[in-house]
Design a protein around this motif. Structure first.
Motif, PDB file in Angstrom:
ATOM      1  N   ASP A 178      38.385 -26.229  82.081  1.00 16.99           N
ATOM      2  CA  ASP A 178      36.949 -26.485  82.128  1.00 16.99           C
ATOM      3  C   ASP A 178      36.365 -26.533  80.722  1.00 16.99           C
ATOM      4  O   ASP A 178      35.492 -27.335  80.420  1.00 16.99           O
ATOM      5  CB  ASP A 178      36.233 -25.392  82.931  1.00 16.99           C
ATOM      6  CG  ASP A 178      36.554 -25.471  84.417  1.00 16.99           C
ATOM      7  OD1 ASP A 178      36.780 -26.586  84.907  1.00 16.99           O
ATOM      8  OD2 ASP A 178      36.579 -24.414  85.071  1.00 16.99           O
ATOM      9  N   VAL A 179      36.821 -25.610  79.868  1.00 19.35           N
ATOM     10  CA  VAL A 179      36.299 -25.511  78.501  1.00 19.35           C
ATOM     11  C   VAL A 179      37.461 -25.497  77.516  1.00 19.35           C
ATOM     12  O   VAL A 179      38.416 -24.735  77.676  1.00 19.35           O
ATOM     13  CB  VAL A 179      35.444 -24.246  78.309  1.00 19.35           C
ATOM     14  CG1 VAL A 179      34.855 -24.210  76.897  1.00 19.35           C
ATOM     15  CG2 VAL A 179      34.331 -24.175  79.350  1.00 19.35           C
ATOM     16  N   LEU A 180      37.372 -26.349  76.525  1.00 20.31           N
ATOM     17  CA  LEU A 180      38.333 -26.403  75.433  1.00 20.31           C
ATOM     18  C   LEU A 180      37.664 -25.832  74.194  1.00 20.31           C
ATOM     19  O   LEU A 180      36.592 -26.290  73.794  1.00 20.31           O
ATOM     20  CB  LEU A 180      38.770 -27.846  75.189  1.00 20.31           C
ATOM     21  CG  LEU A 180      39.569 -28.143  73.915  1.00 20.31           C
ATOM     22  CD1 LEU A 180      40.908 -27.422  73.937  1.00 20.31           C
ATOM     23  CD2 LEU A 180      39.769 -29.653  73.769  1.00 20.31           C
ATOM     24  N   VAL A 181      38.273 -24.817  73.589  1.00 17.94           N
ATOM     25  CA  VAL A 181      37.712 -24.179  72.404  1.00 17.94           C
ATOM     26  C   VAL A 181      38.629 -24.444  71.216  1.00 17.94           C
ATOM     27  O   VAL A 181      39.795 -24.026  71.209  1.00 17.94           O
ATOM     28  CB  VAL A 181      37.540 -22.658  72.601  1.00 17.94           C
ATOM     29  CG1 VAL A 181      36.917 -22.029  71.358  1.00 17.94           C
ATOM     30  CG2 VAL A 181      36.686 -22.373  73.829  1.00 17.94           C
ATOM     31  N   CYS A 182      38.110 -25.139  70.225  1.00 22.97           N
ATOM     32  CA  CYS A 182      38.849 -25.403  68.992  1.00 22.97           C
ATOM     33  C   CYS A 182      38.606 -24.250  68.032  1.00 22.97           C
ATOM     34  O   CYS A 182      37.456 -23.965  67.673  1.00 22.97           O
ATOM     35  CB  CYS A 182      38.384 -26.708  68.349  1.00 22.97           C
ATOM     36  SG  CYS A 182      38.596 -28.170  69.384  1.00 22.97           S
ATOM     37  N   LEU A 183      39.677 -23.597  67.614  1.00 21.77           N
ATOM     38  CA  LEU A 183      39.582 -22.464  66.700  1.00 21.77           C
ATOM     39  C   LEU A 183      39.889 -22.947  65.286  1.00 21.77           C
ATOM     40  O   LEU A 183      41.046 -23.138  64.921  1.00 21.77           O
ATOM     41  CB  LEU A 183      40.554 -21.363  67.107  1.00 21.77           C
ATOM     42  CG  LEU A 183      40.366 -20.765  68.503  1.00 21.77           C
ATOM     43  CD1 LEU A 183      41.506 -19.800  68.830  1.00 21.77           C
ATOM     44  CD2 LEU A 183      39.021 -20.043  68.603  1.00 21.77           C
ATOM     45  N   GLY A 184      38.848 -23.176  64.499  1.00 25.44           N
ATOM     46  CA  GLY A 184      39.041 -23.589  63.124  1.00 25.44           C
ATOM     47  C   GLY A 184      38.976 -25.088  62.909  1.00 25.44           C
ATOM     48  O   GLY A 184      38.988 -25.886  63.847  1.00 25.44           O
ATOM     49  N   ALA A 185      38.910 -25.466  61.627  1.00 28.54           N
ATOM     50  CA  ALA A 185      38.682 -26.855  61.255  1.00 28.54           C
ATOM     51  C   ALA A 185      39.843 -27.774  61.623  1.00 28.54           C
ATOM     52  O   ALA A 185      39.629 -28.916  62.024  1.00 28.54           O
ATOM     53  CB  ALA A 185      38.405 -26.946  59.757  1.00 28.54           C
ATOM     54  N   THR A 186      41.077 -27.304  61.502  1.00 23.85           N
ATOM     55  CA  THR A 186      42.223 -28.182  61.789  1.00 23.85           C
ATOM     56  C   THR A 186      42.203 -28.649  63.233  1.00 23.85           C
ATOM     57  O   THR A 186      42.328 -29.847  63.515  1.00 23.85           O
ATOM     58  CB  THR A 186      43.548 -27.461  61.479  1.00 23.85           C
ATOM     59  OG1 THR A 186      43.619 -27.186  60.078  1.00 23.85           O
ATOM     60  CG2 THR A 186      44.740 -28.329  61.880  1.00 23.85           C
ATOM     61  N   ALA A 187      42.037 -27.719  64.163  1.00 31.61           N
ATOM     62  CA  ALA A 187      41.996 -28.092  65.582  1.00 31.61           C
ATOM     63  C   ALA A 187      40.774 -28.956  65.878  1.00 31.61           C
ATOM     64  O   ALA A 187      40.870 -29.963  66.590  1.00 31.61           O
ATOM     65  CB  ALA A 187      41.976 -26.840  66.448  1.00 31.61           C
TER      66      ALA A 187
END
Length: 230
Positions: A144-153
């Protein structure tokens, strides 16, 4: 003169037909799509903490495995992972509803210090080579939710012009998942210059995850994630 063998530039040819999590993990174990496998111990694939009905509600995507993750073969088991667990609990996100993975599946390092190998940032070519694995994980789990952790992702999935500093914690329109949010990587909190700064950064990170918890609650228990982009 015989043709030279073609160079494999992405993992796309390795993605199994009708992929499942187990098929993807097994196929990724032998990935040679970029040179990082030569100095890493093993492929560190994503990991669902629990197997709730309907799959994980949230997928957390970091940059790459670290020294401890490379040794153990599991994502987010080092210092960053322990901080992430603390923040998830404080934010009220059930860890059993979370899938953790990385944009790049092999550890890239640049020397040792005190018996620990030092992280090196993956290149655009290495990220591009590995991205088919992440796309396949999203297709299988449809969070349901995608969380990008940091600039690379965040930049790998949302474009090179995306800036976490400007848009952290804000829902972003994307075909990758129903809702996409970016925030800092836990490792950046561990690099804070003093305990007070670390506490402030951790509080802000927990606030971002609380916003994710509210988004999950707003979608309801039966919400279905969107299909990921190919």
């Amino acid at each position: 003169m015989p043709k030279r063998p073609s160079v494999q530039t992405t993992a796309a040819p390795l993605i199994p037909e009708s992929p499942t999590y187990d098929k993807l993990r097994d196929a990724a174990a032998g990935c040679r799509a970029c040179p990082l496998w030569e100095t890493a111990t093993r492929t560190v694939f994503g990991e669902p903490v629990g197997r709730p009905h309907g799959g994980p509600r949230v997928m957390l995507v970091g940059e790459q495995p670290g020294d401890q993750e490379d040794r153990e073969g599991r994502p987010f088991v080092g210092p960053s992972g322990r901080l992430l667990d603390e923040a998830l609990e404080a934010a009220g996100i059930d860890r059993s509803q979370v899938y953790v993975t990385n944009t790049v599946k092999h550890f890239k390092w640049k020397g040792e210090e005190g018996g620990r190998r030092l992280h090196a940032k993956p290149t655009t070519t290495e990220i591009r080579a590995c991205l088919p694995w992440l796309a396949a994980e999203l297709r299988v789990f449809r969070p349901d939710v995608l969380v990008c952790l940091g600039a690379t992702a965040a930049q790998a999935l949302l474009g090179k012009d995306f800036r976490v500093t400007r848009q952290r914690g804000e829902p972003v329109d994307s075909d990758w998942a129903r809702i996409v949010v970016a925030t800092v990587h836990p490792s950046s909190i561990l690099r804070a210059p003093d305990p007070e700064a670390r506490e402030r950064q951790l509080d802000a990170f927990i606030d971002d995850l609380r916003a994710v918890a509210r988004l999950i609650h707003g979608l309801g228990a039966s919400g279905e994630g969107a299909h990921a982009s190919p």
